[in-house]
Design an enzyme around this catalytic site. Structure first.
Site, PDB file in Angstrom:
ATOM      1  N   ARG A  86      18.871  -1.450 -30.112  1.00  0.00           N
ATOM      2  CA  ARG A  86      18.897  -2.007 -28.762  1.00  0.00           C
ATOM      3  C   ARG A  86      19.546  -1.006 -27.805  1.00  0.00           C
ATOM      4  O   ARG A  86      20.480  -0.303 -28.190  1.00  0.00           O
ATOM      5  CB  ARG A  86      19.706  -3.307 -28.735  1.00  0.00           C
ATOM      6  CG  ARG A  86      18.997  -4.468 -29.387  1.00  0.00           C
ATOM      7  CD  ARG A  86      19.773  -5.754 -29.246  1.00  0.00           C
ATOM      8  NE  ARG A  86      20.981  -5.762 -30.044  1.00  0.00           N
ATOM      9  CZ  ARG A  86      22.189  -5.500 -29.593  1.00  0.00           C
ATOM     10  NH1 ARG A  86      22.386  -5.260 -28.309  1.00  0.00           N
ATOM     11  NH2 ARG A  86      23.227  -5.510 -30.394  1.00  0.00           N
ATOM     12  N   TYR A 225      11.210  -1.284 -30.406  1.00  0.00           N
ATOM     13  CA  TYR A 225      12.178  -1.641 -31.442  1.00  0.00           C
ATOM     14  C   TYR A 225      12.874  -2.974 -31.199  1.00  0.00           C
ATOM     15  O   TYR A 225      13.444  -3.202 -30.125  1.00  0.00           O
ATOM     16  CB  TYR A 225      13.251  -0.547 -31.586  1.00  0.00           C
ATOM     17  CG  TYR A 225      13.807  -0.516 -32.981  1.00  0.00           C
ATOM     18  CD1 TYR A 225      13.190   0.245 -33.968  1.00  0.00           C
ATOM     19  CD2 TYR A 225      14.891  -1.296 -33.350  1.00  0.00           C
ATOM     20  CE1 TYR A 225      13.657   0.250 -35.270  1.00  0.00           C
ATOM     21  CE2 TYR A 225      15.362  -1.305 -34.646  1.00  0.00           C
ATOM     22  CZ  TYR A 225      14.743  -0.520 -35.603  1.00  0.00           C
ATOM     23  OH  TYR A 225      15.198  -0.525 -36.893  1.00  0.00           O
ATOM     24  N   GLY A 227      15.198  -5.949 -30.690  1.00  0.00           N
ATOM     25  CA  GLY A 227      15.578  -6.758 -29.541  1.00  0.00           C
ATOM     26  C   GLY A 227      15.081  -6.215 -28.209  1.00  0.00           C
ATOM     27  O   GLY A 227      15.020  -6.946 -27.223  1.00  0.00           O
ATOM     28  N   LYS A 234      16.397 -11.620 -28.569  1.00  0.00           N
ATOM     29  CA  LYS A 234      17.616 -11.494 -27.762  1.00  0.00           C
ATOM     30  C   LYS A 234      17.349 -11.785 -26.279  1.00  0.00           C
ATOM     31  O   LYS A 234      18.174 -12.398 -25.600  1.00  0.00           O
ATOM     32  CB  LYS A 234      18.184 -10.089 -27.904  1.00  0.00           C
ATOM     33  CG  LYS A 234      18.475  -9.679 -29.332  1.00  0.00           C
ATOM     34  CD  LYS A 234      19.500 -10.564 -29.968  1.00  0.00           C
ATOM     35  CE  LYS A 234      19.931 -10.007 -31.324  1.00  0.00           C
ATOM     36  NZ  LYS A 234      20.937 -10.847 -31.961  1.00  0.00           N
ATOM     37  N   HIS A 254      24.724 -16.716 -30.119  1.00  0.00           N
ATOM     38  CA  HIS A 254      24.477 -15.681 -31.121  1.00  0.00           C
ATOM     39  C   HIS A 254      25.159 -16.119 -32.419  1.00  0.00           C
ATOM     40  O   HIS A 254      26.220 -15.608 -32.777  1.00  0.00           O
ATOM     41  CB  HIS A 254      25.063 -14.364 -30.590  1.00  0.00           C
ATOM     42  CG  HIS A 254      24.683 -13.156 -31.382  1.00  0.00           C
ATOM     43  ND1 HIS A 254      25.432 -11.998 -31.383  1.00  0.00           N
ATOM     44  CD2 HIS A 254      23.623 -12.901 -32.171  1.00  0.00           C
ATOM     45  CE1 HIS A 254      24.852 -11.094 -32.149  1.00  0.00           C
ATOM     46  NE2 HIS A 254      23.763 -11.623 -32.639  1.00  0.00           N
ATOM     47  N   SER A 276      27.004  -8.210 -33.728  1.00  0.00           N
ATOM     48  CA  SER A 276      25.911  -7.645 -34.519  1.00  0.00           C
ATOM     49  C   SER A 276      26.423  -6.915 -35.765  1.00  0.00           C
ATOM     50  O   SER A 276      27.430  -6.216 -35.706  1.00  0.00           O
ATOM     51  CB  SER A 276      25.138  -6.652 -33.664  1.00  0.00           C
ATOM     52  OG  SER A 276      24.695  -7.282 -32.508  1.00  0.00           O
ATOM     53  N   CYS A 278      27.823  -7.853 -38.551  1.00  0.00           N
ATOM     54  CA  CYS A 278      29.103  -8.243 -39.179  1.00  0.00           C
ATOM     55  C   CYS A 278      28.839  -9.115 -40.402  1.00  0.00           C
ATOM     56  O   CYS A 278      29.741  -9.799 -40.877  1.00  0.00           O
ATOM     57  CB  CYS A 278      29.961  -9.044 -38.204  1.00  0.00           C
ATOM     58  SG  CYS A 278      30.944  -8.059 -37.099  1.00  0.00           S
ATOM     59  N   THR A 281      23.768 -12.373 -41.748  1.00  0.00           N
ATOM     60  CA  THR A 281      22.683 -12.695 -42.685  1.00  0.00           C
ATOM     61  C   THR A 281      23.258 -12.973 -44.075  1.00  0.00           C
ATOM     62  O   THR A 281      22.834 -13.916 -44.751  1.00  0.00           O
ATOM     63  CB  THR A 281      21.649 -11.548 -42.709  1.00  0.00           C
ATOM     64  OG1 THR A 281      21.254 -11.286 -41.361  1.00  0.00           O
ATOM     65  CG2 THR A 281      20.424 -11.906 -43.527  1.00  0.00           C
ATOM     66  N   ASP A 301      20.860 -15.743 -36.953  1.00  0.00           N
ATOM     67  CA  ASP A 301      21.173 -14.926 -35.774  1.00  0.00           C
ATOM     68  C   ASP A 301      21.384 -15.734 -34.489  1.00  0.00           C
ATOM     69  O   ASP A 301      22.250 -15.392 -33.709  1.00  0.00           O
ATOM     70  CB  ASP A 301      20.043 -13.901 -35.560  1.00  0.00           C
ATOM     71  CG  ASP A 301      20.438 -12.793 -34.607  1.00  0.00           C
ATOM     72  OD1 ASP A 301      21.601 -12.341 -34.664  1.00  0.00           O
ATOM     73  OD2 ASP A 301      19.595 -12.365 -33.798  1.00  0.00           O
ATOM     74  N   ASN A 391      20.516   1.282 -38.909  1.00  0.00           N
ATOM     75  CA  ASN A 391      20.005   0.051 -38.282  1.00  0.00           C
ATOM     76  C   ASN A 391      18.565  -0.216 -38.736  1.00  0.00           C
ATOM     77  O   ASN A 391      17.787  -0.817 -38.016  1.00  0.00           O
ATOM     78  CB  ASN A 391      20.074   0.168 -36.758  1.00  0.00           C
ATOM     79  CG  ASN A 391      19.817  -1.164 -36.065  1.00  0.00           C
ATOM     80  OD1 ASN A 391      20.195  -2.229 -36.556  1.00  0.00           O
ATOM     81  ND2 ASN A 391      19.142  -1.123 -34.919  1.00  0.00           N
ATOM     82  N   SER A 392      18.232   0.239 -39.946  1.00  0.00           N
ATOM     83  CA  SER A 392      16.871  -0.068 -40.455  1.00  0.00           C
ATOM     84  C   SER A 392      16.800  -1.558 -40.775  1.00  0.00           C
ATOM     85  O   SER A 392      17.806  -2.195 -41.088  1.00  0.00           O
ATOM     86  CB  SER A 392      16.549   0.793 -41.671  1.00  0.00           C
ATOM     87  OG  SER A 392      17.567   0.682 -42.641  1.00  0.00           O
ATOM     88  N   ARG A 393      15.610  -2.091 -40.713  1.00  0.00           N
ATOM     89  CA  ARG A 393      15.478  -3.557 -40.695  1.00  0.00           C
ATOM     90  C   ARG A 393      14.393  -4.066 -41.623  1.00  0.00           C
ATOM     91  O   ARG A 393      13.460  -3.347 -41.967  1.00  0.00           O
ATOM     92  CB  ARG A 393      15.097  -3.992 -39.267  1.00  0.00           C
ATOM     93  CG  ARG A 393      16.123  -3.653 -38.202  1.00  0.00           C
ATOM     94  CD  ARG A 393      17.248  -4.641 -38.200  1.00  0.00           C
ATOM     95  NE  ARG A 393      18.265  -4.340 -37.215  1.00  0.00           N
ATOM     96  CZ  ARG A 393      18.954  -5.275 -36.570  1.00  0.00           C
ATOM     97  NH1 ARG A 393      18.740  -6.545 -36.798  1.00  0.00           N
ATOM     98  NH2 ARG A 393      19.886  -4.920 -35.715  1.00  0.00           N
ATOM     99  N   ARG A 424      34.779  -8.047 -36.758  1.00  0.00           N
ATOM    100  CA  ARG A 424      35.129  -7.047 -37.770  1.00  0.00           C
ATOM    101  C   ARG A 424      36.421  -6.386 -37.301  1.00  0.00           C
ATOM    102  O   ARG A 424      36.408  -5.571 -36.396  1.00  0.00           O
ATOM    103  CB  ARG A 424      33.985  -6.047 -37.854  1.00  0.00           C
ATOM    104  CG  ARG A 424      34.116  -4.966 -38.883  1.00  0.00           C
ATOM    105  CD  ARG A 424      32.930  -4.019 -38.774  1.00  0.00           C
ATOM    106  NE  ARG A 424      31.718  -4.591 -39.301  1.00  0.00           N
ATOM    107  CZ  ARG A 424      31.316  -4.508 -40.555  1.00  0.00           C
ATOM    108  NH1 ARG A 424      32.042  -3.838 -41.424  1.00  0.00           N
ATOM    109  NH2 ARG A 424      30.186  -5.057 -40.953  1.00  0.00           N
ATOM    110  N   GLU A 522      32.892 -15.040 -52.171  1.00  0.00           N
ATOM    111  CA  GLU A 522      34.285 -15.528 -52.182  1.00  0.00           C
ATOM    112  C   GLU A 522      34.658 -16.149 -50.837  1.00  0.00           C
ATOM    113  O   GLU A 522      35.653 -16.863 -50.735  1.00  0.00           O
ATOM    114  CB  GLU A 522      35.263 -14.396 -52.527  1.00  0.00           C
ATOM    115  CG  GLU A 522      35.016 -13.704 -53.861  1.00  0.00           C
ATOM    116  CD  GLU A 522      35.201 -14.615 -55.079  1.00  0.00           C
ATOM    117  OE1 GLU A 522      35.505 -15.806 -54.906  1.00  0.00           O
ATOM    118  OE2 GLU A 522      35.013 -14.109 -56.204  1.00  0.00           O
TER     119      GLU A 522
END
Ligand code: OXD
Ligand code: MN
Length: 610
Positions: A86, A225, A227, A234, A254, A276, A278, A281, A301, A391-393, A424, A522
């Site tokens: 993005r 690409y 978003g 988005k 989000h 994003s 973190c 998924t 998402d 950032n491959s998807r 994070r 966990e």
């Protein structure tokens, strides 16, 4: 009901004419006159259409079919190296009054942006097909859903929309009946001259991702690409929808959406906002380590939340697919996703193995020999470079998810029991705490910060404030948004059915730089504590920043008491410094910052000092 006429299908691809409302037809005609495509194709979302689009993409070299014995029905796409994430610096919110876009958005006057785009994009679909893709965000005919239409000159985008949203011509019927809809215009900005050979990933170095909330319209130029290009995600489901939600009394967030079932067989729905990359998924597909617990996936998402007729907050996932970050996904971090990705998946910018399968960092050890990297070059394992882009998807439908909850397509949505905020943070924020009340929870959401990842351009690792994980996705003034969250609390409080709000941080590090908390499955231990709180089964410990666990189920974990202490206590000095930073950031809202937020901040400071 607005009149409809049969849309001309100047194409061999669609077998029958689509009945389109005049307002859609006029918009498409105007766009075609401006962007001058070679042909217009009206999409219906059918499997036959997906097959045709796939064949087109294989023929154009955009798709490399993967080995059908390893990864049936799956393809690899490689983007241009400049079009991998993005582009927040090229994302604009265009409102008449700059204050309506607020301090966190790039603002441009709507007329000025329209004039610019009219010139920049003139003729940009030359030699290409304009696909018209009608879609519903959310189950067709749900009161919580919203329709839209995207036009795009990218077959990759049109096919991705098939996976990511519910593409259906029924949407055109609903628009004809009067439903308001979002106009999404997308062009890769790469006109083709007569006889010119197309590139596998057409795009433009100049990019504009422009939002016009006042006219319910999005125009995206120059990128194919994620978003930037899959506008329902988005651009619509967050930026535009956040504005619709404020005006109509709901929330577009989000957030992942999961159903958690305890060993007693009682189910709870939780939504969780994380910036994003973190691990949303992974959370959404978590395999609890605690016996008897079950987590089912509803979304990873975006969640739309609205008070139901029973006064309770209900949620739907407006999307129909996953566009997830591949690196880091493995049978240990996310076995559910690994099963989901076994077939019928489009991978973008991952590495290719010598036997025609995909690979990415973190999938397995050691790195396989003979990889082709995301740039299409032979991978040198000693180069220190990643074989897959960070950032491959993967793009895959919700229904492929083995842990999908049966309620995923329920038009009524699911009742939300708990809202979780996270980021994070290697220090400062404890593993889990509960907010003191709704307003304090809104304050926790407002002060989320996170270390940057590769999901967007920018310096990886730098801590940035990301209120509600919405910083890149909010379509209006942050101060007004915080006020809207506070007001939603007032609405829900009337019925006495406020969801509880928690904050988590799975990413705290020890002095040696390693993670203190094992994370992944966990994390169910933390969810167990939340459920115990919801059920009133455990007391919490009051602290200046919220309600901390008095004890947490760490049985069987290799955690020493100093780690447990670090995970569940307050580092006063670090929190004070963080509050200073948050205060400075929120001050950008000036007089639109709600007093209640300033009060929460002051109250936290007083508690820290007493
Ligand atoms: C995403 C993001 O792609 O948040 O989901 O960047
Ligand atoms: Mn996201």
């Amino acid at each position: 009901m607005t009149p409809t006429i049969d849309a001309p299908t100047r194409t061999t691809q669609t077998s029958s004419a689509v009945s389109a409302p005049v307002e859609v037809l006029e918009w498409v005609h105007e766009a075609a006159a401006w962007l001058t495509p070679r042909e217009v194709v009206w999409c219906d979302g059918s499997p036959a259409e997906a097959q045709r689009l796939t064949a087109t993409l294989v023929e154009s070299g955009t798709f490399t079919p993967l080995n059908p014995e390893k990864r049936p029905g799956s393809y690899l796409a490689r983007s241009e190296p400049s079009d991998v994430a993005r582009v927040e610096s090229r994302t604009f919110v265009c409102t008449t009054d700059p204050l309506d876009a607020g301090p966190t958005n790039n603002w441009v006057d709507p007329q000025e942006m329209k004039d610019t785009l009219r010139e920049v994009a003139r003729g940009s679909m030359a030699g290409r097909t304009l696909y018209v893709v009608p879609f519903s965000m959310g189950p067709l005919d749900s009161p919580l859903s919203r329709p839209g239409v995207q036009i795009t000159d990218s077959a990759y985008v049109a096919l991705s929309l098939h996976t990511m949203v519910r593409v259906s011509t029924t949407v055109l019927v609903r628009i004809a009946e009067g439903a308001s809809w979002t106009r999404c215009t997308h062009t890769v900005g790469a006109p083709l001259a007569e006889g010119e050979i197309d590139s596998a990933w057409p795009c433009n170095d100049t990019k504009y991702i422009s939002h016009f909330p006042e006219s319910n319209e999005i125009i995206s130029f120059g990128s194919a690409y994620g978003g930037n290009a899959l506008l329902p995600k988005k651009a619509f489901a967050l930026r535009m929808a956040s504005v619709l939600a404020k005006n109509e009394g709901w929330l577009a967030e989000h957030m992942l959406l999961v159903k958690v079932t305890s060993p007693e067989g009682k189910s709870y729905t939780m939504v969780a906002a994380f910036p994003s990359a973190c691990g949303k998924t992974n959370f959404a597909m978590m395999q609890p380590s605690l016996p008897g617990w079950k987590i089912e996936t509803l979304g990873d998402d975006i969640a739309w939340l609205a008070p139901g007729t029973d006064g309770r907050l209900r949620a739907i996932n407006p999307e129909a697919g996953f566009f997830g970050v591949a690196p880091g996904t493995s049978t240990s971090t996310n076995p559910v996703a690994m099963t989901m990705l076994e077939k019928n998946t489009v991978f973008t910018n991952v590495a290719l193995t010598s036997d025609g399968d995909v690979w990415w960092e973190g999938m397995s050890k050691p790195t396989p020999e003979g990889l082709t990297n995301w740039l299409g070059e032979s991978h040198d394992p000693d180069s220190g470079e990643a074989a897959a882009h960070p950032n491959s998807r993967f793009t895959v439908g919700l229904e492929a998810c083995p842990s999908l909850a049966s309620e995923w397509d329920d038009p009524e949505g699911v009742v939300v029991d708990a809202i979780i905020f996270g980021g994070r943070r290697s220090s400062t924020v404890p593993l889990v705490l509960e907010s003191r009340n709704w307003n304090h929870g809104v304050f926790l959401g407002a002060t989320i910060a996170s270390e940057r990842t590769a999901a967007a351009e920018g310096e990886v690792g730098e801590v940035r404030r990301d209120p509600f994980a919405m910083l890149p996705f909010l379509g209006y003034n942050l101060g007004d948004y915080l006020q809207h969250w506070l007001s939603m609390g007032d609405t829900l409080r009337v019925t006495g059915r406020l969801p509880r709000i928690f904050q988590v941080n799975w990413f705290q590090k020890g002095e040696d730089g390693s993670f203190l908390w094992p994370g992944f499955g966990e994390n169910s231990r933390v969810l167990e504590w939340m459920v115990d709180r919801l059920e009133g089964r455990v007391a919490a410990q009051d602290s200046p920043i919220g309600l901390l666990p008095k004890s947490l189920n760490t049985e069987g974990l290799d955690l020493d008491s100093s780690s447990i202490d670090a995970l569940t206590s307050v580092d006063t000095a670090a929190v004070e410094a963080d509050l200073d930073d948050a205060e400075e950031f929120l001050a950008r809202c000036e007089d639109r910052l709600p007093v209640a937020i300033t009060e929460e901040l002051a109250a936290t400071r007083i508690r820290l000092r007493s």
